[in-house]
Motif scaffolding. Sequence first.
Motif, PDB file in Angstrom:
ATOM      1  N   CYS A  84       0.806  -1.226   0.000  1.00  0.00           N
ATOM      2  CA  CYS A  84       0.000   0.000   0.000  1.00  0.00           C
ATOM      3  C   CYS A  84       0.840   1.279   0.000  1.00  0.00           C
ATOM      4  CB  CYS A  84      -0.938   0.007   1.202  1.00  0.00           C
ATOM      5  SG  CYS A  84      -2.111  -1.362   1.216  1.00  0.00           S
ATOM      6  N   PHE A  85       2.055   1.232   0.559  1.00  0.00           N
ATOM      7  CA  PHE A  85       2.848   2.448   0.689  1.00  0.00           C
ATOM      8  C   PHE A  85       4.219   2.351   0.020  1.00  0.00           C
ATOM      9  CE2 PHE A  85      -0.079   2.484   4.301  1.00  0.00           C
ATOM     10  CZ  PHE A  85      -0.659   3.733   4.150  1.00  0.00           C
ATOM     11  N   GLY A  86       4.521   1.251  -0.611  1.00  0.00           N
ATOM     12  CA  GLY A  86       5.751   1.158  -1.402  1.00  0.00           C
ATOM     13  C   GLY A  86       7.023   0.953  -0.623  1.00  0.00           C
ATOM     14  N   PHE A  87       6.987   0.274   0.519  1.00  0.00           N
ATOM     15  CA  PHE A  87       8.211  -0.042   1.259  1.00  0.00           C
ATOM     16  C   PHE A  87       8.976  -1.131   0.509  1.00  0.00           C
ATOM     17  CE2 PHE A  87       6.020   2.297   4.393  1.00  0.00           C
ATOM     18  CZ  PHE A  87       6.916   2.681   5.370  1.00  0.00           C
ATOM     19  N   LEU A  92       4.658   9.022  21.575  1.00  0.00           N
ATOM     20  CA  LEU A  92       5.146   9.186  20.201  1.00  0.00           C
ATOM     21  C   LEU A  92       4.511   8.152  19.273  1.00  0.00           C
ATOM     22  CD1 LEU A  92       7.065  10.529  18.185  1.00  0.00           C
ATOM     23  CD2 LEU A  92       8.857   8.952  18.933  1.00  0.00           C
ATOM     24  N   ARG A  93       4.345   6.940  19.741  1.00  0.00           N
ATOM     25  CA  ARG A  93       3.708   5.921  18.905  1.00  0.00           C
ATOM     26  C   ARG A  93       2.244   6.260  18.621  1.00  0.00           C
ATOM     27  NH1 ARG A  93       6.205   1.874  22.321  1.00  0.00           N
ATOM     28  NH2 ARG A  93       4.144   1.138  22.972  1.00  0.00           N
ATOM     29  N   ASN A  94       1.567   6.816  19.611  1.00  0.00           N
ATOM     30  CA  ASN A  94       0.170   7.216  19.405  1.00  0.00           C
ATOM     31  C   ASN A  94       0.062   8.340  18.373  1.00  0.00           C
ATOM     32  OD1 ASN A  94      -0.741   5.340  21.286  1.00  0.00           O
ATOM     33  ND2 ASN A  94      -0.621   6.796  22.991  1.00  0.00           N
ATOM     34  N   LYS A  95       0.996   9.270  18.409  1.00  0.00           N
ATOM     35  CA  LYS A  95       0.985  10.356  17.414  1.00  0.00           C
ATOM     36  C   LYS A  95       1.283   9.823  16.008  1.00  0.00           C
ATOM     37  CE  LYS A  95       2.402  14.011  20.619  1.00  0.00           C
ATOM     38  NZ  LYS A  95       3.483  14.975  20.968  1.00  0.00           N
ATOM     39  N   LEU A  96       2.227   8.885  15.912  1.00  0.00           N
ATOM     40  CA  LEU A  96       2.607   8.372  14.595  1.00  0.00           C
ATOM     41  C   LEU A  96       1.551   7.437  14.011  1.00  0.00           C
ATOM     42  CD1 LEU A  96       6.412   7.682  15.171  1.00  0.00           C
ATOM     43  CD2 LEU A  96       5.388   9.513  13.822  1.00  0.00           C
ATOM     44  N   GLN A  97       0.658   6.926  14.836  1.00  0.00           N
ATOM     45  CA  GLN A  97      -0.429   6.102  14.298  1.00  0.00           C
ATOM     46  C   GLN A  97      -1.423   6.922  13.483  1.00  0.00           C
ATOM     47  OE1 GLN A  97      -2.174   4.048  17.612  1.00  0.00           O
ATOM     48  NE2 GLN A  97      -0.605   2.432  17.646  1.00  0.00           N
ATOM     49  N   GLU A  98      -1.423   8.241  13.665  1.00  0.00           N
ATOM     50  CA  GLU A  98      -2.289   9.126  12.893  1.00  0.00           C
ATOM     51  C   GLU A  98      -1.623   9.612  11.615  1.00  0.00           C
ATOM     52  OE1 GLU A  98      -5.369   9.595  13.776  1.00  0.00           O
ATOM     53  OE2 GLU A  98      -5.073   8.365  15.583  1.00  0.00           O
ATOM     54  N   VAL A  99      -0.434   9.109  11.319  1.00  0.00           N
ATOM     55  CA  VAL A  99       0.275   9.461  10.090  1.00  0.00           C
ATOM     56  C   VAL A  99       0.233   8.248   9.166  1.00  0.00           C
ATOM     57  CG1 VAL A  99       2.459  10.233   9.092  1.00  0.00           C
ATOM     58  CG2 VAL A  99       1.769  11.035  11.358  1.00  0.00           C
ATOM     59  N   PRO A 100      -0.198   8.412   7.919  1.00  0.00           N
ATOM     60  CA  PRO A 100      -0.257   7.243   7.026  1.00  0.00           C
ATOM     61  C   PRO A 100       1.135   6.758   6.628  1.00  0.00           C
ATOM     62  CG  PRO A 100      -0.816   9.245   5.834  1.00  0.00           C
ATOM     63  CD  PRO A 100      -0.721   9.631   7.272  1.00  0.00           C
ATOM     64  N   GLY A 101       1.278   5.446   6.590  1.00  0.00           N
ATOM     65  CA  GLY A 101       2.523   4.856   6.100  1.00  0.00           C
ATOM     66  C   GLY A 101       3.668   4.905   7.072  1.00  0.00           C
ATOM     67  N   VAL A 102       3.421   4.747   8.387  1.00  0.00           N
ATOM     68  CA  VAL A 102       4.497   4.730   9.386  1.00  0.00           C
ATOM     69  C   VAL A 102       4.357   3.466  10.220  1.00  0.00           C
ATOM     70  CG1 VAL A 102       5.636   5.953  11.260  1.00  0.00           C
ATOM     71  CG2 VAL A 102       4.480   7.241   9.468  1.00  0.00           C
ATOM     72  N   PRO A 103       5.097   2.408   9.935  1.00  0.00           N
ATOM     73  CA  PRO A 103       5.080   1.218  10.789  1.00  0.00           C
ATOM     74  C   PRO A 103       5.927   1.446  12.039  1.00  0.00           C
ATOM     75  CG  PRO A 103       6.469   0.861   8.868  1.00  0.00           C
ATOM     76  CD  PRO A 103       5.862   2.206   8.697  1.00  0.00           C
ATOM     77  N   LEU A 104       5.471   0.904  13.141  1.00  0.00           N
ATOM     78  CA  LEU A 104       6.095   1.151  14.443  1.00  0.00           C
ATOM     79  C   LEU A 104       6.628  -0.147  15.037  1.00  0.00           C
ATOM     80  CD1 LEU A 104       3.339   3.512  15.898  1.00  0.00           C
ATOM     81  CD2 LEU A 104       5.535   4.189  14.893  1.00  0.00           C
ATOM     82  N   ILE A 105       7.816  -0.047  15.669  1.00  0.00           N
ATOM     83  CA  ILE A 105       8.467  -1.180  16.324  1.00  0.00           C
ATOM     84  C   ILE A 105       8.745  -0.799  17.768  1.00  0.00           C
ATOM     85  CG2 ILE A 105      10.463  -2.735  16.298  1.00  0.00           C
ATOM     86  CD1 ILE A 105      10.769  -2.109  13.317  1.00  0.00           C
TER      87      ILE A 105
END
Length: 287
Positions: free
Chosen positions: A19-22, A125-138
């Motif tokens: 979906c995001f081209g990784f 920070l993970r909660n904020k990045l979940q509202e950004v499309p195309g950001v997988p979190l580890i």
Amino acid sequence: MKVKKQKRHRKTVRFFSVCFGFRQPFKVLCDGTFVHHLLVNNITPADTALSNCLGAPVKLFTTRCILAELKTLGASYSHSFQAANKLTIARCDHEKRKGADACILDVIGQNNPEHFFVATQHVDLRNKLQEVPGVPLIFALRNALFLEPPSSFQHQFVKASEEKRLHMTEKDHKLLERKTGGLLENEDVAQSNDVEGLESHDPGLQAHNTRKRSTGKKLGVKDRVQFKRKKAKGPNPLSCKKKRSHENPNPSSIKESKEGDNIVRRNRRRKRPRRDKSIAGADKDSK
């Protein structure tokens, strides 16, 4: 790694790659808290552990702001600073030092153009990045690494983008109308010229031509699909036997040939020599 966990991680990686081209090797942006957690729990080497988690080769990145923050934390984070200093430095373009969270948010931006996996232990920070499309979190828990599944916002963003691809934009619709309008005008002009020429020769063809104009082809699209009709083909000459000649010879020639054969056979008969009766009688008397 357990089978269920491995399947879940594989599904998440496939989602972001499709979906995001990784693309491999995946880029992982690590902050100070994540590097410190890896050292405390002896999750080394870090690149091997992350590649096992994602199922693909990885490259680890950090920023200058993150290094500066680790340096200011004192001697307790000195080993973490040395380990983070060995990672590749991603460009953040901050003249003045910012916090790690603010720096990561600026690097990611609105749509994560560099396709970073973000590895952090900060929950906010993970909660904020979940509202950004195309950001997988580890993130890490004790001695295990986890890849968060896509959030509901990211799923909705993918569905909306797919719907936009299916529908035309206003700009494309206007361009299509201009092109089709020009083609229709040219076609009408050509048909009217043809009709006028035919009417001058034969006025009785007017009704037929008007009917033809109404059912004419538009934009070069055929009304019906035209297929080539299959015709019956002859047999393969290589698989056929040769024809035999049925010509009958003349019966007179057949009789002549038979008579000639009989004559030859008669002439070839063997003639036995016959002794004279006198000689035979003389032989008897002598006996």
